[in-house]
Design a protein around this motif. Structure first.
Motif, mmCIF file in Angstrom:
data_model
loop_
_atom_site.group_PDB
_atom_site.id
_atom_site.type_symbol
_atom_site.label_atom_id
_atom_site.label_comp_id
_atom_site.label_asym_id
_atom_site.label_seq_id
_atom_site.Cartn_x
_atom_site.Cartn_y
_atom_site.Cartn_z
ATOM 1 N N LEU A 21 0.823 -1.208 0.000
ATOM 2 C CA LEU A 21 0.000 0.000 0.000
ATOM 3 C C LEU A 21 0.857 1.258 0.000
ATOM 4 C CD1 LEU A 21 -2.604 -1.259 2.596
ATOM 5 C CD2 LEU A 21 -2.909 -1.052 0.123
ATOM 6 N N THR A 22 0.399 2.257 -0.754
ATOM 7 C CA THR A 22 1.113 3.524 -0.854
ATOM 8 C C THR A 22 0.243 4.656 -0.336
ATOM 9 O OG1 THR A 22 0.291 4.087 -3.047
ATOM 10 C CG2 THR A 22 2.272 2.688 -2.954
ATOM 11 N N GLU A 23 0.861 5.788 -0.109
ATOM 12 C CA GLU A 23 0.124 6.979 0.304
ATOM 13 C C GLU A 23 -0.930 7.335 -0.749
ATOM 14 O OE1 GLU A 23 1.059 11.573 1.702
ATOM 15 O OE2 GLU A 23 2.711 10.280 1.091
ATOM 16 N N ALA A 24 -0.572 7.248 -2.006
ATOM 17 C CA ALA A 24 -1.487 7.580 -3.103
ATOM 18 C C ALA A 24 -2.713 6.675 -3.128
ATOM 19 C CB ALA A 24 -0.748 7.509 -4.434
ATOM 20 N N ASP A 25 -2.587 5.434 -2.657
ATOM 21 C CA ASP A 25 -3.729 4.522 -2.631
ATOM 22 C C ASP A 25 -4.876 5.090 -1.805
ATOM 23 O OD1 ASP A 25 -2.554 2.520 -4.216
ATOM 24 O OD2 ASP A 25 -1.657 1.540 -2.470
ATOM 25 N N PHE A 26 -4.548 5.676 -0.676
ATOM 26 C CA PHE A 26 -5.588 6.179 0.219
ATOM 27 C C PHE A 26 -6.156 7.505 -0.269
ATOM 28 C CE2 PHE A 26 -2.996 3.225 2.574
ATOM 29 C CZ PHE A 26 -3.982 2.330 2.982
ATOM 30 N N VAL A 27 -5.345 8.294 -0.936
ATOM 31 C CA VAL A 27 -5.831 9.526 -1.566
ATOM 32 C C VAL A 27 -6.813 9.168 -2.679
ATOM 33 C CG1 VAL A 27 -5.145 11.554 -2.917
ATOM 34 C CG2 VAL A 27 -3.773 10.850 -0.949
ATOM 35 N N SER A 28 -6.455 8.195 -3.503
ATOM 36 C CA SER A 28 -7.336 7.747 -4.588
ATOM 37 C C SER A 28 -8.628 7.148 -4.051
ATOM 38 C CB SER A 28 -6.625 6.717 -5.459
ATOM 39 O OG SER A 28 -5.522 7.283 -6.107
ATOM 40 N N ALA A 29 -8.528 6.336 -3.003
ATOM 41 C CA ALA A 29 -9.726 5.728 -2.411
ATOM 42 C C ALA A 29 -10.679 6.807 -1.899
ATOM 43 C CB ALA A 29 -9.332 4.782 -1.280
ATOM 44 N N ALA A 30 -10.147 7.813 -1.239
ATOM 45 C CA ALA A 30 -10.982 8.897 -0.716
ATOM 46 C C ALA A 30 -11.687 9.646 -1.846
ATOM 47 C CB ALA A 30 -10.144 9.854 0.120
ATOM 48 N N LYS A 31 -11.023 9.809 -2.969
ATOM 49 C CA LYS A 31 -11.635 10.507 -4.109
ATOM 50 C C LYS A 31 -12.837 9.746 -4.667
ATOM 51 C CE LYS A 31 -7.595 13.097 -5.631
ATOM 52 N NZ LYS A 31 -6.591 13.275 -6.673
ATOM 53 N N ILE A 32 -12.840 8.442 -4.515
ATOM 54 C CA ILE A 32 -13.962 7.624 -4.971
ATOM 55 C C ILE A 32 -15.058 7.560 -3.903
ATOM 56 C CG2 ILE A 32 -14.649 5.255 -5.602
ATOM 57 C CD1 ILE A 32 -11.762 4.979 -6.783
ATOM 58 N N ILE A 33 -14.650 7.396 -2.663
ATOM 59 C CA ILE A 33 -15.590 7.166 -1.565
ATOM 60 C C ILE A 33 -16.248 8.456 -1.062
ATOM 61 C CG2 ILE A 33 -15.745 6.366 0.828
ATOM 62 C CD1 ILE A 33 -13.458 4.362 0.049
ATOM 63 N N ASP A 34 -15.484 9.515 -0.925
ATOM 64 C CA ASP A 34 -15.997 10.736 -0.297
ATOM 65 C C ASP A 34 -17.200 11.357 -0.997
ATOM 66 O OD1 ASP A 34 -14.133 10.370 1.667
ATOM 67 O OD2 ASP A 34 -12.839 12.038 1.065
ATOM 68 N N PRO A 35 -17.230 11.449 -2.325
ATOM 69 C CA PRO A 35 -18.422 12.024 -2.962
ATOM 70 C C PRO A 35 -19.693 11.220 -2.662
ATOM 71 C CG PRO A 35 -16.597 12.006 -4.505
ATOM 72 C CD PRO A 35 -16.167 11.216 -3.305
ATOM 73 N N PHE A 36 -19.571 9.898 -2.597
ATOM 74 C CA PHE A 36 -20.732 9.064 -2.278
ATOM 75 C C PHE A 36 -21.179 9.319 -0.837
ATOM 76 C CE2 PHE A 36 -22.838 5.259 -0.770
ATOM 77 C CZ PHE A 36 -23.784 5.050 -1.765
ATOM 78 N N ILE A 37 -20.233 9.389 0.092
ATOM 79 C CA ILE A 37 -20.572 9.666 1.492
ATOM 80 C C ILE A 37 -21.220 11.043 1.610
ATOM 81 C CG2 ILE A 37 -19.584 10.167 3.763
ATOM 82 C CD1 ILE A 37 -17.630 7.849 3.288
ATOM 83 N N ASP A 38 -20.690 12.029 0.909
ATOM 84 C CA ASP A 38 -21.270 13.373 0.943
ATOM 85 C C ASP A 38 -22.714 13.366 0.440
ATOM 86 O OD1 ASP A 38 -18.898 14.349 1.946
ATOM 87 O OD2 ASP A 38 -18.197 15.144 0.016
ATOM 88 N N GLU A 39 -22.962 12.567 -0.595
ATOM 89 C CA GLU A 39 -24.299 12.498 -1.191
ATOM 90 C C GLU A 39 -25.276 11.714 -0.320
ATOM 91 O OE1 GLU A 39 -26.176 9.990 -4.835
ATOM 92 O OE2 GLU A 39 -24.405 11.193 -5.320
ATOM 93 N N ARG A 40 -24.811 10.576 0.232
ATOM 94 C CA ARG A 40 -25.711 9.659 0.946
ATOM 95 C C ARG A 40 -25.589 9.721 2.467
ATOM 96 N NH1 ARG A 40 -26.959 5.135 -2.652
ATOM 97 N NH2 ARG A 40 -27.897 4.090 -0.868
ATOM 98 N N GLY A 41 -24.581 10.422 2.965
ATOM 99 C CA GLY A 41 -24.419 10.545 4.408
ATOM 100 C C GLY A 41 -23.612 9.438 5.063
ATOM 101 N N GLY A 42 -23.217 8.437 4.305
ATOM 102 C CA GLY A 42 -22.414 7.362 4.871
ATOM 103 C C GLY A 42 -22.431 6.135 3.993
ATOM 104 N N LEU A 43 -21.806 5.091 4.498
ATOM 105 C CA LEU A 43 -21.732 3.793 3.823
ATOM 106 C C LEU A 43 -22.254 2.721 4.763
ATOM 107 C CD1 LEU A 43 -18.097 3.766 2.358
ATOM 108 C CD2 LEU A 43 -20.197 3.708 1.018
ATOM 109 N N ASN A 44 -22.881 1.699 4.199
ATOM 110 C CA ASN A 44 -23.188 0.534 5.021
ATOM 111 C C ASN A 44 -21.897 -0.094 5.515
ATOM 112 O OD1 ASN A 44 -25.996 0.595 4.980
ATOM 113 N ND2 ASN A 44 -26.064 -0.441 3.017
ATOM 114 N N GLY A 45 -20.864 -0.030 4.674
ATOM 115 C CA GLY A 45 -19.603 -0.574 5.133
ATOM 116 C C GLY A 45 -18.547 -0.737 4.067
ATOM 117 N N ILE A 46 -17.425 -1.255 4.537
ATOM 118 C CA ILE A 46 -16.270 -1.528 3.696
ATOM 119 C C ILE A 46 -15.884 -2.988 3.885
ATOM 120 C CG2 ILE A 46 -13.788 -1.111 3.421
ATOM 121 C CD1 ILE A 46 -14.268 1.796 3.989
ATOM 122 N N VAL A 47 -15.593 -3.646 2.768
ATOM 123 C CA VAL A 47 -15.060 -4.998 2.776
ATOM 124 C C VAL A 47 -13.598 -4.892 2.359
ATOM 125 C CG1 VAL A 47 -15.186 -7.299 1.739
ATOM 126 C CG2 VAL A 47 -17.301 -5.994 2.151
#
Length: 121
Positions: A21-47
């Motif tokens: 895992l690299t630092e960029a991996d978590f930056v990229s993951a946040a770019k995918i996940i954060d807009p959905f969380i902002d729109e829906r208020g959260g996630l049921n979860g992460i696998v």
């Protein structure tokens, strides 16, 4: 590399490390996940689906991972660790003291069960 699969229907994310895992991996993951969380208020979860935990390529990658957890743990209901690694049980125990999400470990062959548990179905 960290493969990120966002399932909008079930409001869950599957994280699949494909190497150290690299630092960029978590930056990229946040770019995918954060807009959905902002729109829906959260996630049921992460696998987190990995045969063996790959580790981090640097201290900055580890810190980026910890920041990712800190920024997201209150917006996620459940985390499923799907792995063959004995680290899974250790992480489940340690993380339960620091994150709001419910955490459960599943065998590597039980991705479907983990996904259903995270989705609440």
């Amino acid at each position: 590399m960290l493969e990120v699969t966002l399932d909008k229907e079930w409001a869950l994310v599957i994280l699949e490390p494909k190497g150290t895992l690299t630092e960029a991996d978590f930056v990229s993951a946040a770019k995918i996940i954060d807009p959905f969380i902002d729109e829906r208020g959260g996630l049921n979860g992460i696998v987190i689906y990995t045969e063996h935990f790959p580790g981090w390529d640097s201290l900055s990658a580890l810190l980026s991972h910890l920041n990712f957890v800190q920024d997201h743990h209150t917006k996620i209901k459940r985390v499923a660790l799907v792995t063959k690694s004995p680290v899974g049980k250790i992480l489940q125990t340690l993380a339960s003291h620091f994150v709001a999400a419910e955490i459960q470990t599943f065998s590597y062959q039980n991705l479907s069960g983990a996904t259903h548990w995270v989705a609440g179905t």
